[in-house]
Scaffold this motif. Structure first.
Motif, PDB file in Angstrom:
ATOM      1  N   GLU A  20       0.847  -1.192   0.000  1.00 42.41           N
ATOM      2  CA  GLU A  20       0.000   0.000   0.000  1.00 42.41           C
ATOM      3  C   GLU A  20       0.882   1.240   0.000  1.00 42.41           C
ATOM      4  O   GLU A  20       1.806   1.364   0.809  1.00 42.41           O
ATOM      5  CB  GLU A  20      -0.946  -0.004   1.201  1.00 42.41           C
ATOM      6  N   ILE A  21       0.588   2.125  -0.947  1.00 43.52           N
ATOM      7  CA  ILE A  21       1.335   3.357  -1.145  1.00 43.52           C
ATOM      8  C   ILE A  21       0.446   4.531  -0.764  1.00 43.52           C
ATOM      9  O   ILE A  21      -0.701   4.612  -1.215  1.00 43.52           O
ATOM     10  CB  ILE A  21       1.774   3.510  -2.616  1.00 43.52           C
ATOM     11  N   ILE A  22       0.955   5.438   0.079  1.00 43.62           N
ATOM     12  CA  ILE A  22       0.202   6.656   0.377  1.00 43.62           C
ATOM     13  C   ILE A  22       0.667   7.748  -0.570  1.00 43.62           C
ATOM     14  O   ILE A  22       1.865   7.986  -0.739  1.00 43.62           O
ATOM     15  CB  ILE A  22       0.347   7.090   1.848  1.00 43.62           C
ATOM     16  N   GLU A  23      -0.290   8.378  -1.239  1.00 44.97           N
ATOM     17  CA  GLU A  23      -0.001   9.432  -2.203  1.00 44.97           C
ATOM     18  C   GLU A  23      -0.020  10.788  -1.509  1.00 44.97           C
ATOM     19  O   GLU A  23      -0.932  11.099  -0.744  1.00 44.97           O
ATOM     20  CB  GLU A  23      -1.040   9.416  -3.327  1.00 44.97           C
ATOM     21  N   PHE A  24       1.006  11.593  -1.765  1.00 48.08           N
ATOM     22  CA  PHE A  24       1.062  12.951  -1.221  1.00 48.08           C
ATOM     23  C   PHE A  24       1.525  13.918  -2.304  1.00 48.08           C
ATOM     24  O   PHE A  24       1.918  13.502  -3.400  1.00 48.08           O
ATOM     25  CB  PHE A  24       1.978  13.014   0.008  1.00 48.08           C
ATOM     26  N   TYR A  25       1.451  15.215  -2.000  1.00 47.79           N
ATOM     27  CA  TYR A  25       1.733  16.238  -3.004  1.00 47.79           C
ATOM     28  C   TYR A  25       2.925  17.104  -2.621  1.00 47.79           C
ATOM     29  O   TYR A  25       3.143  17.422  -1.443  1.00 47.79           O
ATOM     30  CB  TYR A  25       0.512  17.142  -3.194  1.00 47.79           C
ATOM     31  N   LEU A  26       3.670  17.474  -3.645  1.00 45.14           N
ATOM     32  CA  LEU A  26       4.744  18.463  -3.521  1.00 45.14           C
ATOM     33  C   LEU A  26       4.674  19.357  -4.748  1.00 45.14           C
ATOM     34  O   LEU A  26       4.834  18.870  -5.875  1.00 45.14           O
ATOM     35  CB  LEU A  26       6.118  17.791  -3.447  1.00 45.14           C
ATOM     36  N   GLY A  27       4.413  20.628  -4.546  1.00 41.16           N
ATOM     37  CA  GLY A  27       4.349  21.554  -5.671  1.00 41.16           C
ATOM     38  C   GLY A  27       3.368  21.141  -6.742  1.00 41.16           C
ATOM     39  O   GLY A  27       3.591  21.362  -7.934  1.00 41.16           O
ATOM     40  N   GLY A  28       2.260  20.500  -6.351  1.00 45.15           N
ATOM     41  CA  GLY A  28       1.236  20.103  -7.306  1.00 45.15           C
ATOM     42  C   GLY A  28       1.489  18.773  -7.978  1.00 45.15           C
ATOM     43  O   GLY A  28       0.647  18.304  -8.757  1.00 45.15           O
ATOM     44  N   GLN A  29       2.603  18.108  -7.697  1.00 42.56           N
ATOM     45  CA  GLN A  29       2.910  16.814  -8.297  1.00 42.56           C
ATOM     46  C   GLN A  29       2.708  15.710  -7.274  1.00 42.56           C
ATOM     47  O   GLN A  29       2.909  15.905  -6.078  1.00 42.56           O
ATOM     48  CB  GLN A  29       4.355  16.790  -8.810  1.00 42.56           C
ATOM     49  N   SER A  30       2.308  14.517  -7.761  1.00 45.61           N
ATOM     50  CA  SER A  30       2.038  13.390  -6.883  1.00 45.61           C
ATOM     51  C   SER A  30       3.284  12.544  -6.626  1.00 45.61           C
ATOM     52  O   SER A  30       4.036  12.235  -7.555  1.00 45.61           O
ATOM     53  CB  SER A  30       0.950  12.495  -7.487  1.00 45.61           C
ATOM     54  N   PHE A  31       3.462  12.166  -5.362  1.00 44.08           N
ATOM     55  CA  PHE A  31       4.541  11.281  -4.954  1.00 44.08           C
ATOM     56  C   PHE A  31       3.956  10.244  -4.003  1.00 44.08           C
ATOM     57  O   PHE A  31       2.819  10.376  -3.543  1.00 44.08           O
ATOM     58  CB  PHE A  31       5.660  12.057  -4.257  1.00 44.08           C
ATOM     59  N   GLY A  32       4.738   9.217  -3.687  1.00 48.19           N
ATOM     60  CA  GLY A  32       4.232   8.203  -2.778  1.00 48.19           C
ATOM     61  C   GLY A  32       5.344   7.533  -1.997  1.00 48.19           C
ATOM     62  O   GLY A  32       6.512   7.567  -2.384  1.00 48.19           O
TER      63      GLY A  32
END
Length: 317
Positions: A20-32
């Motif tokens: 399971e990957i949690i998605e988060f944002y940095l400068g409008g881009q998605s990371f996990g």
């Protein structure tokens, strides 16, 4: 979040090659990141943070969290994903634990948790080669690319003492008898990080374990093991004449370490191969999962010299 964490416990328990990957944002881009690294998510309270003088630009300071202080890394700054001005919404902090250390990461917001197979994690395009050490790959979710951040590498750039290399620089004194005995041992390594894979190989060889074969993920390792098995069967020899021990990471694209171990221990020929899990994720819960899939031992990164001692215990009997 607690229920999601409980689901993830079940996921990894049987070695299903899912994560399971949690998605988060940095400068409008998605990371996990892997949910298993995440202890909790807290609102960012600037008044709870103490800045450190003369620290790097991405080292925000020390965050006071329930009476204890933990390092706070501005992940957007470190990955150079912070746009001009302040984030649109209220920032949050991902409090994470790996490599037996607790660190926190400032991000612009979180979205949701995605359950995926490691086979869905794609390698980065060659265009991103200069940035690969900070990312392990990417997944496609609802038409958008989510970059998987290698938090261990990020921390190694800020705190080199928390890395395998930092631990490995303290060379071990090896007597001639032990070194000669180690040279007879055939070791396999499954590790997707090029930097860590090379560090493990280098340190093992400098310790006398010179017969090391490394693989870039669990699937490549499993294919290699099946080739050795076919050779052993063809020659009518014991498989242990071809491989003595496997050191495996847990987080790997294509096939994770728990799934690899489960497949090995379910195979009538491969099952006698000693498997040691060497991962930044090792804690009490994951140690139990290692036992469930049949691992012979486990140890947390970056304890490379403890790993060498464990190899001695299993291989120099």
């Amino acid at each position: 979040m607690n229920s999601a964490m409980e689901r993830q416990e079940i996921l990894l328990e049987s070695g299903t090659n899912e994560v399971e990957i949690i998605e988060f944002y940095l400068g409008g881009q998605s990371f996990g990141i892997n949910v298993h690294k995440l202890r909790e998510i807290v609102p960012y309270e600037p008044e709870a943070m103490t800045a450190l003088p003369e620290s790097g630009p991405s080292m925000k300071g020390m965050l006071l969290l329930r009476g204890k202080t933990v390092p706070l890394v501005d992940l957007g700054s470190h990955l150079r994903k912070r746009g001009q001005g302040e984030p649109a919404g209220r920032q949050v902090v991902l409090v994470c634990e790996f490599n037996r250390e607790v660190n926190s990461f400032l991000v612009d917001g979180v979205n949701q948790i995605h359950r995926i197979s490691w086979k869905d994690v794609k390698p980065l395009d060659e265009f991103f080669t200069p940035y690969k050490p900070r990312f392990t790959g990417c997944i496609t979710v609802d038409g958008r690319e989510v970059m998987i951040v290698d938090l261990e590498h990020v921390i190694s750039e800020i705190f080199p003492e928390q890395t395998i290399l930092g631990d490995g620089e303290r060379a071990e004194e090896v007597d001639d008898f032990k070194r000669e005995s180690r040279q007879e041992v055939r070791i396999l390594v499954a590790e997707d990080s090029t930097i860590i894979r090379n560090q493990i190989t280098s340190i093992l060889k400098s310790s006398g374990y010179v017969q090391v074969t490394a693989f870039i993920n669990g699937e490549e390792c499993y294919n290699g093991l099946n080739m050795l098995k076919a050779e052993a069967v063809h020659k009518g020899k014991d498989f242990r004449e071809f491989a003595d021990l496997l050191i495996s990471d847990i987080e790997m694209p294509s096939m994770d370490g728990l799934t690899l171990c489960r497949k090995i221990k379910s195979d009538s020929v491969l099952k006698n191969l000693t498997v040691l899990m060497f991962s930044s994720l090792i804690n009490e819960q994951l140690a139990h999962k290692c036992q469930e899939v049949g691992a012979d031992g486990h140890i947390s990164k970056p304890q490379i010299h403890a790993l060498v001692k464990m190899l001695d215990e299993y291989c120099l009997k």
